[in-house]
Write a protein that holds these residues in place. Structure first.
Motif, PDB file in Angstrom:
ATOM      1  N   VAL A 158       0.804  -1.084  -0.239  1.00 19.30           N
ATOM      2  CA  VAL A 158      -0.030  -0.242  -0.193  1.00 19.30           C
ATOM      3  C   VAL A 158       0.497   1.190  -0.336  1.00 19.30           C
ATOM      4  O   VAL A 158       2.304   1.507   0.959  1.00 19.30           O
ATOM      5  CB  VAL A 158      -0.663  -0.018   1.090  1.00 19.30           C
ATOM      6  CG1 VAL A 158      -1.942   0.909   1.127  1.00 19.30           C
ATOM      7  CG2 VAL A 158      -2.033  -1.484   1.523  1.00 19.30           C
ATOM      8  N   LEU A 192      -5.251   5.720  -1.993  1.00 24.11           N
ATOM      9  CA  LEU A 192      -4.173   4.530  -1.869  1.00 24.11           C
ATOM     10  C   LEU A 192      -4.144   3.505  -3.239  1.00 24.11           C
ATOM     11  O   LEU A 192      -4.759   3.350  -3.952  1.00 24.11           O
ATOM     12  CB  LEU A 192      -4.302   4.046  -0.222  1.00 24.11           C
ATOM     13  CG  LEU A 192      -4.881   4.856   0.304  1.00 24.11           C
ATOM     14  CD1 LEU A 192      -5.491   3.734   1.492  1.00 24.11           C
ATOM     15  CD2 LEU A 192      -3.758   5.418   0.928  1.00 24.11           C
ATOM     16  N   LEU A 231      -2.797   0.136  -4.351  1.00 24.63           N
ATOM     17  CA  LEU A 231      -2.270  -1.549  -3.776  1.00 24.63           C
ATOM     18  C   LEU A 231      -1.841  -2.262  -5.095  1.00 24.63           C
ATOM     19  O   LEU A 231      -2.619  -2.392  -6.162  1.00 24.63           O
ATOM     20  CB  LEU A 231      -3.280  -2.112  -3.204  1.00 24.63           C
ATOM     21  CG  LEU A 231      -4.203  -0.589  -2.014  1.00 24.63           C
ATOM     22  CD1 LEU A 231      -5.272  -0.230  -2.131  1.00 24.63           C
ATOM     23  CD2 LEU A 231      -4.329  -2.429  -0.689  1.00 24.63           C
TER      24      LEU A 231
END
Length: 112
Positions: free
Chosen positions: A55, A65, A67
């Motif tokens: 992350v 974010l 990922l």
């Protein structure tokens, strides 16, 4: 065009069959407490790591974010997206604003 490149170079540049996919999630924070926010982010990171995801990102009231897989040529999957979505929805500290589709992380720019 990457199709003119050798397999070795495509692998080195993570192109075509070696592309690495991940996704972006935008969250709206529901807490002003630094402690609650820190605990939320640490818990999210631990959950992501349990799925072999990394992350990265940040923000203040709204966080973005990215990922992606922690495995060298691994990619995030739709199952990973669903698991992260369900995990965030089970928490009170943040609400999902948007969760993007799987994208080639090497094509991701800061403007996206």
């Amino acid at each position: 065009m990457s199709s003119n490149r050798s397999k070795r170079l495509r692998k080195k540049l993570y192109l075509d069959e070696f592309a690495v996919f991940g996704f972006v999630i935008s969250l709206k924070l529901n807490t002003d407490s630094d402690g609650a926010l820190e605990e939320f982010i640490e818990s999210l990171a631990e959950f992501a790591e349990s799925r072999h995801l990394l992350v990265g990102g940040g923000g203040i009231n709204r966080i973005e974010l990215v990922l992606g897989s922690s495995l060298r040529f691994g990619s995030a999957t739709d199952q990973d997206r669903l698991a992260i979505k369900q995990w965030v929805e089970s928490r009170e500290e943040a609400d999902i604003v948007d969760i993007g589709a799987l994208i080639d992380l090497h094509q991701l720019t800061l403007d996206d």
